[in-house]
Design a protein around this motif. Structure first.
Motif, PDB file in Angstrom:
ATOM      1  N   LEU A  56       0.750  -1.260  -0.122  1.00  0.00           N
ATOM      2  CA  LEU A  56      -0.028   0.176  -0.025  1.00  0.00           C
ATOM      3  C   LEU A  56       1.016   1.154   0.020  1.00  0.00           C
ATOM      4  O   LEU A  56       1.860   1.424   0.967  1.00  0.00           O
ATOM      5  N   LEU A  61       1.623   7.972   7.080  1.00  0.00           N
ATOM      6  CA  LEU A  61       0.929   6.997   7.619  1.00  0.00           C
ATOM      7  C   LEU A  61       0.263   7.461   8.697  1.00  0.00           C
ATOM      8  O   LEU A  61       0.677   7.583   9.857  1.00  0.00           O
ATOM      9  N   VAL A  65      -4.962   5.480   7.257  1.00  0.00           N
ATOM     10  CA  VAL A  65      -4.172   4.539   6.361  1.00  0.00           C
ATOM     11  C   VAL A  65      -3.649   3.334   7.041  1.00  0.00           C
ATOM     12  O   VAL A  65      -3.664   2.189   6.227  1.00  0.00           O
ATOM     13  N   ALA A  69      -4.661  -0.478   5.473  1.00  0.00           N
ATOM     14  CA  ALA A  69      -3.635  -1.499   5.463  1.00  0.00           C
ATOM     15  C   ALA A  69      -3.952  -2.804   6.228  1.00  0.00           C
ATOM     16  O   ALA A  69      -3.813  -3.831   5.562  1.00  0.00           O
ATOM     17  N   ASN A  74      -2.364  -6.047   3.795  1.00  0.00           N
ATOM     18  CA  ASN A  74      -1.280  -5.804   2.946  1.00  0.00           C
ATOM     19  C   ASN A  74       0.122  -6.292   3.818  1.00  0.00           C
ATOM     20  O   ASN A  74       0.056  -6.470   5.178  1.00  0.00           O
ATOM     21  N   VAL A  77       3.558  -1.425   4.064  1.00  0.00           N
ATOM     22  CA  VAL A  77       2.867   0.148   3.860  1.00  0.00           C
ATOM     23  C   VAL A  77       4.241   0.849   3.364  1.00  0.00           C
ATOM     24  O   VAL A  77       5.279   0.832   4.057  1.00  0.00           O
ATOM     25  N   ALA A  79       5.344   4.251   3.142  1.00  0.00           N
ATOM     26  CA  ALA A  79       4.745   5.619   3.452  1.00  0.00           C
ATOM     27  C   ALA A  79       6.053   6.628   3.044  1.00  0.00           C
ATOM     28  O   ALA A  79       7.051   6.592   3.828  1.00  0.00           O
ATOM     29  N   VAL A 111       6.718  -1.353   7.532  1.00  0.00           N
ATOM     30  CA  VAL A 111       6.805   0.225   7.106  1.00  0.00           C
ATOM     31  C   VAL A 111       7.983   0.476   6.464  1.00  0.00           C
ATOM     32  O   VAL A 111       9.083   0.638   7.106  1.00  0.00           O
ATOM     33  N   SER A 342      -3.099   4.113  -1.633  1.00  0.00           N
ATOM     34  CA  SER A 342      -4.170   4.361  -0.232  1.00  0.00           C
ATOM     35  C   SER A 342      -5.338   5.347  -0.922  1.00  0.00           C
ATOM     36  O   SER A 342      -4.907   6.192  -1.431  1.00  0.00           O
ATOM     37  N   ASP A 345      -5.469   8.221   2.397  1.00  0.00           N
ATOM     38  CA  ASP A 345      -4.461   9.232   2.479  1.00  0.00           C
ATOM     39  C   ASP A 345      -4.767  10.448   1.592  1.00  0.00           C
ATOM     40  O   ASP A 345      -5.100  10.404   0.439  1.00  0.00           O
TER      41      ASP A 345
END
Length: 356
Positions: A56, A61, A65, A69, A74, A77, A79, A111, A342, A345
């Motif tokens: 994603l 983040l 979001v 996720a 997912n 992420v 970000a 992340v 996303s 977001d």
């Protein structure tokens, strides 16, 4: 005493990280202040319900979001903005951002944050902003989702906030002839990234009407409800012509105004302070400042999603084939991978328009 099982992240997460590092080498990031790379490495437990082979993309983040996720299951992420900038003395549920990180780790979601590595990389956000001002492409039209049924009545004088909605690209108009160069070249650019660095300077072959460039910017970032612009006092948009444009995603004043031989005719960035904008227009320059992340988010839709999808497909297949030779894990049997942007977001700031 029985030995504990080894702790490691999922093979698919490693494939995502490797793909990001190849597309946007971490050495290009400004490590003097930025914090980029794998910021949360979630443990992988193949015996539990594993996340999907999916990524994603988001700029920030936020809790929304993170919720997205987790609901999508997912694996990673990506970000753009690092959610961790400084050293942490604790990691608790008292802090909303730390809560998001803890929830993601619990769900097995890692992340990764590339930030200024994307700004500096060839084909990154800097070049994408150049493409916008020169008319290389425009965003696809986007229909805003309907308001929820329980929403309170709209105020009498102002509309609800609206937000730019970039979703990709359509056939481009004729490109304006120009040259472009990196304003602050990277000192340690790896092979293949010779033009990397912060900021880009577009020089048109012939000066262009400011109104034309504004139209390109609006289309490229998703047709926001308004364009914040600073022009010299006594001037009008219709009369101003532009030969040079400096672009920098996010907060760009230090890139566009410092350490340069001449300030560009137009500075296109996400945010600039009051006094910096005054200093620019006093020198006869123009500033377009769209709110920080509105100069960044469209890149995820228009460029990064496809680039990462293509790179990840090859990287995951390589990791998968190697894994099948040694470990008969179910996840290695899944050759698919997916990259999405996303839907939750957005920039914190929207535009409320006064009703006539």
């Amino acid at each position: 005493m029985a030995s504990s099982s080894p702790t490691y992240c999922s093979p698919f997460t490693r494939a995502v990280v490797n793909s990001m590092r190849k597309l946007y080498p971490e050495v290009l990031a400004d490590k003097s202040w930025d914090n980029t790379g794998l910021l949360l490495e979630a443990p992988f437990n193949p015996s539990q319900h594993r996340p999907r082979n999916s990524v994603l993309l988001a700029i920030d983040l936020t809790k929304a979001v993170a919720d997205e996720a987790i609901s999508r299951r997912n694996s990673v992420v990506v970000a753009y903005h690092p959610i961790i900038f400084r050293g942490l003395k604790s990691l608790t549920l008292d802090d909303p951002q730390q809560t998001s990180l803890l929830r993601l780790a619990q769900a097995g979601i890692s992340v990764y944050s590339p930030h200024t590595a994307i700004d500096a990389a060839p084909g990154g956000m800097g070049d994408w902003l150049c493409d916008i001002v020169t008319g290389c492409f425009i965003s696809k039209p986007h229909e805003l989702p309907p308001a929820p049924a329980e929403q309170k009545p709209i105020p009498q004088l102002y509309t609800q906030p609206t937000y730019p909605q970039p979703t990709g690209i359509t056939q481009s108009p004729p490109q304006l002839k120009h040259t472009r160069k990196t304003m602050h070249p990277s000192q340690f650019a790896p092979e293949g990234c010779e033009n990397a660095g912060m900021g880009r300077l577009v020089t048109f072959s012939e000066s262009q009407p400011l109104s034309t460039i504004i139209d390109h910017i609006a289309a490229g970032v998703g047709n926001p409800g308004g364009i914040p612009i600073a022009i010299p006092q006594g001037s009008s948009v219709e009369d101003i012509r532009i030969r040079t444009v400096g672009v920098c995603p996010g907060s760009g004043s230090s890139v566009l105004m410092k350490g340069v031989s001449e300030i560009p005719d137009l500075m296109f960035t996400g945010e600039m302070s009051h006094h910096e904008a005054l200093a620019a227009i006093e020198q006869g320059k123009v500033v377009v400042s769209l709110s920080h992340s509105n100069t960044e988010r469209g890149y995820l839709h228009a460029v990064m999603k496809e680039k990462l999808q293509n790179a990840l497909q090859g990287e995951w297949e390589s990791v998968r084939q190697e894994g099948l030779k040694t470990k008969k894990l179910e996840m290695y049997e899944d050759g698919g991978c997916e990259v999405d942007v996303s839907k939750a977001d957005r920039d914190p700031y929207g535009i409320m328009i006064r009703r006539i």
